[in-house]
Structures are given as C-alpha cells and as structure tokens.
Design an enzyme around this catalytic site. Structure first.
Site, PDB file in Angstrom:
ATOM      1  N   ASP A 462      36.104  29.469  30.795  1.00 11.75           N
ATOM      2  CA  ASP A 462      36.486  30.540  29.869  1.00 11.75           C
ATOM      3  C   ASP A 462      36.110  30.191  28.426  1.00 11.75           C
ATOM      4  O   ASP A 462      35.852  29.028  28.099  1.00 11.75           O
ATOM      5  CB  ASP A 462      38.012  30.719  29.982  1.00 11.75           C
ATOM      6  CG  ASP A 462      38.486  32.102  29.577  1.00 11.75           C
ATOM      7  OD1 ASP A 462      37.681  32.872  29.032  1.00 11.75           O
ATOM      8  OD2 ASP A 462      39.684  32.392  29.795  1.00 11.75           O
ATOM      9  N   ASP A 522      38.570  41.672  31.375  1.00 11.33           N
ATOM     10  CA  ASP A 522      40.002  41.507  31.614  1.00 11.33           C
ATOM     11  C   ASP A 522      40.623  42.841  32.019  1.00 11.33           C
ATOM     12  O   ASP A 522      41.801  42.899  32.350  1.00 11.33           O
ATOM     13  CB  ASP A 522      40.699  40.991  30.345  1.00 11.33           C
ATOM     14  CG  ASP A 522      40.519  39.490  30.189  1.00 11.33           C
ATOM     15  OD1 ASP A 522      40.006  38.855  31.124  1.00 11.33           O
ATOM     16  OD2 ASP A 522      40.876  38.959  29.130  1.00 11.33           O
TER      17      ASP A 522
HETATM   18  C1  DGJ Z   1      40.912  35.165  29.221  1.00 15.34           C
HETATM   19  C2  DGJ Z   1      40.369  35.477  30.584  1.00 15.34           C
HETATM   20  O1  DGJ Z   1      39.488  36.548  30.508  1.00 15.34           O
HETATM   21  C3  DGJ Z   1      41.523  35.735  31.539  1.00 15.34           C
HETATM   22  O2  DGJ Z   1      41.058  36.107  32.793  1.00 15.34           O
HETATM   23  C4  DGJ Z   1      42.384  34.504  31.617  1.00 15.34           C
HETATM   24  O3  DGJ Z   1      41.675  33.457  32.201  1.00 15.34           O
HETATM   25  C5  DGJ Z   1      42.862  34.133  30.223  1.00 15.34           C
HETATM   26  N1  DGJ Z   1      41.782  34.009  29.314  1.00 15.34           N
HETATM   27  C6  DGJ Z   1      43.634  32.841  30.258  1.00 15.34           C
HETATM   28  O4  DGJ Z   1      44.019  32.449  29.010  1.00 15.34           O
END
Ligand code: DGJ
Length: 747
Positions: A462, A522
C-alpha cells in the site's frame, strides 16, 4: 517483424502495421499506424505539401516540402520551424536532431526501468545534433508496440535536460480523446472530448501515476462505438508523474506525445551521461473500443505482468480491513479465517494494524515489530494456524511511508522525503526518501525477513499519500521504488503482489510489471464499481483488478445493493470478500458459498476470458462458454423489454443460455407481502423479518437453447418487475439489480 527498405521502416504483425520513413532532411516521418499493409504501400501514405503553407519557415528555402511544421513526424525539435509542441527541451535551447543510423535487433533491449517482455524485434533509430545523441526505440509485440527514447550527452560539457518524452507521433485525422480521471473512491471516470486546435493535456504531478489522471488514454475516430470504428490506445510503463497531450494542427495532423511530466523537471547530464524514458505503449484497432481493449488486455497479460503470474489463476481472498480496520486480535482473525474458509475463500489477508503502535492511522508506520498484544503468537503463529485450515496467508505492508509517531522516525528523522519546508502530512504520514540507498536497504531487509519467516504467499503493498518530491526527484523516487520492488519480489516470484495506493492511486503498467494485480479502489460499492472497473477495462484486463464484495449499506456511499449484484460485479475481476463475516445472515452465507463456487468453476473465464462491454453489462468469453452480466442502475417504473446480445459466437451452432440461480430477499417487498401471503402479517414483525433472513425466492429464471446467430441478433430476457406481483420467471430485482447468464456451446 520489422522490415527496412530504402529508408522506410515497417513494424508489422498480423494485427497492425506501423510505417515510418527517414525523409530527405534526416527527420523520421510518420506514414501509417493501423491495418496491416505492405511495405511498398508506404508511397501511398506520404504527405506532400505541394507548393507550401504560406508564412511557414522552411529548412531549405527553395523546397516547400521542407516545412517541418506541416509534416507528420515521429520526433521533432524546436526553433527550426516546427511550432507544434516539442517532445524534447534542453534548457530552453533550440534542438535539431537528424538521423545518423539504425539497428534492428531481436527481442527487447533491456533497460533500467520496468518494461514489456518477450517482444518480437526492436528498431533503434539514432538521431544526433552537436553534443547529443538521441536513440528512439520501437519494439513490436503481437498486438501493440512500445516506444521510448534515450538521450546521451556526447559533448564535453554538461547538458541540462528539461523535457524528454517517450514518444511523439503525428497521426493524420480527427479524433476524440478519452481520458480516465477522478480521485480517491472515484477513480477512472471516463471523459471524452474532441481534439481540436487547443492542446489537451493528461498529466499527473502528484509523484504517482495518480487517481486524478490515469496514464492510459484513447484516441478514437468520431462516431466509433464499442464494436466499430478506429480506436488508438496509449499507455505508459511508469508509476510516477506522467504527461500526455493531443493537439490537431491546421494540416489535420493530430500530434500525440507521452512521457514523464516535464513539470519542475530538470536533470543535468554530465559528459557521457544518459537519460532513459519509460516505455510508451501504442495500440490500434478498427473493431471499436472493445477491439482495442482486447488487444491491450492481451498485451498486458502476455508481456507486462510477471512471467510466473501470466495466465495463472488467482485465489479468492478474504481481507479483514473493512470488517475489522485496526480492531482485531488473534482470536478474532482466526474466527474470520474459519468462516472465510467455510465460505470458499482460499487466501486470508491480514491488512493494516499488525505492527508497532498501529492502532489507528496516526502511529506506527515504518516499524515492522509485530504487535504482540494483538498477535501473541506472532505472524508465524497466525500464519501457521491459517494455513492449517487449508488457506494461504497474505499480509499488508506500507513500506514507503512513516508516521512521525514511530520508532523509525525517531531514529532516522532524516530519512523522510522533504522539500526544505515544514513537513506537510497526508493521512498523518510522510514518505520515506527512496532515493537514499540506506532507506531502500532498510525496507528490503525488513519486508524480506517477514516474508520468508511467516509463510506469506500474498502481499498487499500500500501507499497512502501524495509526494512532496518534484520533477527529477520524483522520478528518482520511482526508480528507488522499482529497485526495492525488484529486490524483494524478483527472488520470490511465487508471491502474489497486489499493489494499492489508497485504492487506485497508482494503477499503472509500471506497478503491474512487479505484481499482476492492483487494488483498484477503496470504493467497493458495485454501482460505483461499474464505472471504476468499467473504466479500467478499456486499458487493463480484468485479471489485474482486485474486486471485493463488501457490506451493505456501503461504507463510502451508504447505498444498499443486493448481495447478488455485489457478487456479479466482483466476478468480473479477481474476486475477494472484505466485510465482517460474523454478522452474516443465513441467506447471505448460502449466497456467498454459491458465489465462490461459481467463480471458481469459471475462474479462468472470469480472470482471463475475452472481455466485452455490452449495451447492458459485461461479458467474458472463450468462444465455447460466455458469461454475461446484465446490470441495472436506476430503472423507471414499468420498464420495457430488454435484450441480451452476444456477438462473436459460431452462427449455426446451438448454445444453451441459463440464468445463474439467484435469490430475491423477501424483505424487498416490505408491506406488499400482505397482498400475497395467505395470512395477515406485520411487515416489520418477527415472522417476516425471520423469513427474510432464512429464505429467498427464486428470481429471473431463464433457460433457452438458440443458435449463435440468434444470440448475435439479441435474445429477449425475462421481463422486469412491472408493479404487478411476483413471478419466478420475472426479474424482480430492480434498482441496482443484476443477472448473470451462462451461455455454453451444445454438442
Ligand atoms: C488504504 C487501502 O486502500 C485500504 O484497502 C487499506 O489497506 C487501508 N489503506 C489500510 O490502512
């Protein structure tokens, strides 16, 4: 194959021809990019300026043909008569590169950035001017070609490079440009504008390829549709700041260029020094947007994603993030893992929150020490128990970032990326300076150790903020990132790497060279995903996007959608589940089991089948079996008839179409049940609420055997709900409803 004859170069495959010539002034001139033709046809494509273009500047005053402003070029300079945008800038000075030679070599020419692999042949054109050499690389792949440029300082003093595009080309004709723009939870919005005399720019300056403007874009002839018309597709194998522009000249030539953004960009090449651009990808189809997507998909699946993962099936995963966020411990995770296993998931992914003081997003990033309060048996203990269940174990990392409240920041405040001002935070964090070797070593060492110790077969990588690095520093950061990714994952090719950057903030071909899939948003609301995954599908194959079923009402939109639709949309990607499984109802458990079983049965088709956007949804096919998803956003009252068209099948062959068995929640009828139930029932009462949780009514059942020709013409689907009662042969799910049809060839 690449042919060369009398200064004409021809990249030719069964799918396209790309023709250029070196003209009599030593400039590479564009002739044709499109349908396969013969090299001899080059004569028919050349632009002849006749007696000239008025006040234009000529390279030779007696020769109207030397007006560079009016020629379709493959590269250009500035100050010599071409007043269109230049692909190269050397600190504001004029440039005039002329051809000095060529080479044709087998395969690809390795470079320092990630690149497409297993290409046919590469043409290298050399152009020179006083003190500098420019090499233009063209590699032919079956369905697309790549172009890039390398500039070398051949002089004896420094050369200040302020812009170098990967490619530049003047395409004859009038086009619309489609870009994919947005932001967090709203990625890949499709925007189309006519390219006219004003320059249209598609650029990112956030340090990443960004969710604002994906580097991939399209140029299409006016009137092109999903299944007809000429369409060009462009992309860049790069994850940092990018730039592309399109502009139509008076002569009707559309200049298109792509490369690293020149915003704040300046790099000094010392004598003997060189600068290499990332690869641009160019693709063409005369079978509309779907035709173009098919070619791009095949290019990405076959030449971009790591070899180990090419056409290799991906597991159905469960990710704990949306269900738990930071609130978990070993027991809770194991409870979820057991449930996920029973639902058919194959991989359990522990997301954020497993290390340091990471109990919220203000602390802990940068530290790799497992939080023993949450995980007393460590990652090894958790992984062991998960694997004992018969699942794989995957882990989340955010290695590029650091919170100021972390042991790492306290020990190395100088490791962060700064711009000499007070730090500005994004999601309470800073980025580490990946241009520093010691920072890269720290990440490689820590991540590798954990991967090797905890039996990890999947990594979610990430990155959750925009950068403060500008221009050349932003580029150096990306080179640092590629170094880190290469050192961690090249020796561990079997680890499935899914990159992520607040969802789709870094959805690009550069990241796909290291890991075959990306968490595209997300936002998992299926109605939004129709646009997000739909937008991605123009340039990226469905095997590259993580698509999860999450809870309803949805966390980002508060919209409630049927579980059926959440599944049906996620099927057209790499399926996963990301919700708290503890509170699932019996009907939901049954439905999810049925979803994972269906997906696994047709996994190859869903992940790697030929993808098509249709009038009312998406289709995947291997010629023998086609699966069609039909999706509805908002429907009017008393909706009319709806057809399903499935082109591309064998005309006189019989095919059996059957609807995927799906259920309708009784609760959907609310107070209306009193009209059909034999006894009077309270719509909010115990009996109905219980029935809603335990059983579903069959919905939209349909089976029919027809020929491929009939499916091409379009068959009539079962009627939609029209306000007059329930029938199992009616499609009663209305707004946000969907249906899935499986169409199989009969013997
Ligand atoms: C952002 C990501 O897009 C989410 O899926 C998740 O992993 C969060 N970060 C965790 O902090």
């Amino acid at each position: 194959m690449i042919f060369h004859e009398n200064g004409i170069f021809h990249l030719k495959t069964e799918q396209y021809s790309y023709l250029l010539k070196i003209n009599r002034w030593g400039l590479p001139e564009h002739l044709h990019f499109g349908a396969p033709v013969r090299t001899e046809d080059a004569a028919g494509f050349a632009c002849t300026p006749g007696i000239g273009w008025g006040s234009s500047v000529l390279l030779e005053s007696s020769d109207a043909g030397s007006c560079v402003d009016a020629l379709p070029l493959e590269w250009s300079g500035s100050g010599r008569g071409d007043y269109r945008e230049t692909p190269i800038e050397l600190d504001g000075k004029a440039t005039d590169f002329r051809y000095t030679g060529f080479e044709i070599v087998p395969g690809i020419v390795p470079m320092s950035l990630p690149q497409a692999k297993d290409g046919g042949e590469t043409l290298i054109l050399t152009l020179e001017q006083q003190g500098a050499r420019l090499k233009l690389y063209y590699t032919a792949f079956e369905t697309a070609l790549t172009r890039r440029a390398v500039l070398e300082n051949t002089g004896d003093s420094g050369l200040m490079l302020t812009k170098l595009m990967s490619q530049c080309v003047d395409l004859p004709g009038s086009y619309e440009m489609t870009t994919f723009d947005g932001g967090w939870i709203a990625e890949m919005g499709k925007h189309t504008v006519l390219v006219t005399a004003s320059r249209i720019v598609n650029e990112s300056t956030t340090g990443a390829s960004s969710n604002r403007h994906n580097p991939g874009f399209l140029l299409s002839e006016v009137g092109a549709g999903e299944d007809h018309g000429r369409v060009y597709g462009f992309n860049l194998v790069y994850s940092g700041n990018h730039y592309a522009s399109a502009q139509r000249s008076l002569q009707g030539l559309t200049r298109v260029m792509q490369g690293i953004s020149a915003d704040h960009f300046a790099i000094e090449l010392t004598p003997g020094g060189r600068f290499e651009t990332p690869e641009a990808v160019l693709c063409w189809s005369d079978a509309g947007f779907n035709g173009l997507s098919r070619r791009m998909h095949s290019f990405v699946n076959g030449h971009i994603v790591p070899k180990y993962w090419r056409y290799r099936h991906r597991p159905v995963l469960y990710n704990d993030w949306e269900g738990c966020m930071f609130d978990f411990d070993h027991r809770r995770l194991m409870g979820l893992a057991k449930k996920a296993k029973s639902l058919g998931c194959e991989l359990f992914v522990l997301d954020d929150g497993w290390f340091g003081k990471r109990n919220h997003d203000k602390a802990g990033l940068g530290d790799y020490k497992v939080n023993r309060k949450k995980l007393p048996m460590g990652l090894e203990g958790l992984s062991k128990q998960v694997r004992k269940l018969g699942m794989e174990f995957g882990l989340w990392f955010e290695p590029e970032s650091v919170n100021m409240d972390s042991d790492l920041y306290r020990a190395h405040p100088d490791w962060v990326l700064t711009d000499d001002f007070e730090p500005v935070l994004g999601r309470h964090q800073l980025l580490l300076d990946l241009t520093k070797a010691e920072v890269r070593d720290y990440i490689v060492q820590n991540v590798s150790t954990i991967l090797d110790k905890a039996g990890i077969t999947y990594v979610k990588w990430d990155m959750n903020r925009h950068s403060v690095a500008l221009g050349a520093k932003a580029h150096a950061y990306i080179l640092g990132l590629y170094d880190v990714l290469g050192r961690i994952f090249a020796p561990r090719p079997q680890i499935l790497l899914e990159s992520c950057s607040s969802g789709g903030n870094r959805f690009d071909l550069g990241m796909l060279c290291f890991g075959p899939q990306i968490w595209c948003s997300d936002n998992t609301d299926p109605i939004c995903r129709l646009d997000i995954q739909g937008g991605l599908s123009y340039l990226y194959p469905q095997s590259t996007f993580g698509a999860h079923v999450s809870a309803a009402p949805h966390a980002q939109t508060l919209r409630s959608t049927p579980l059926t639709t959440r599944g049906n949309v996620s099927f057209f990607g790499v399926l996963g589940y990301e919700l708290d499984l503890k509170h699932l109802l019996k009907v939901e458990i049954e439905e999810i089991k049925e979803q994972t079983a269906l997906y696994k049965r047709y996994r190859k088709l869903f992940q790697f089948g030929i993808f098509r956007r249709s009038e009312n949804g998406w289709q995947v096919s291997d010629g023998q079996t086609t699966i069609a998803g039909v999706f509805h956003k908002q429907l009017p009252a008393a909706p009319g008839y709806e057809q399903l068209r499935v082109p591309g099948l064998t005309a006189n062959r019989p095919y059996k179409l059957r609807s995927r068995a799906q259920g309708l929640r009784i609760g959907q009828f609310g107070a209306l049940v009193k009209h059909v139930a034999p006894v009077k029932l309270n719509p909010n009462g115990f009996v109905l609420r219980t029935a809603d949780r335990l059983a579903m009514l069959p919905d939209g059942e349909q089976t029919v055997t027809v020929s491929g020709a009939a499916l091409e013409a379009g068959i009539m689907l079962q009627p939609l709900f029209r306000g007059t009662g329930y029938d199992k042969n009616q499609r009663t799910q209305l707004d946000f409803g969907s249906n899935l049809y499986i169409i199989e060839a009969e013997e």
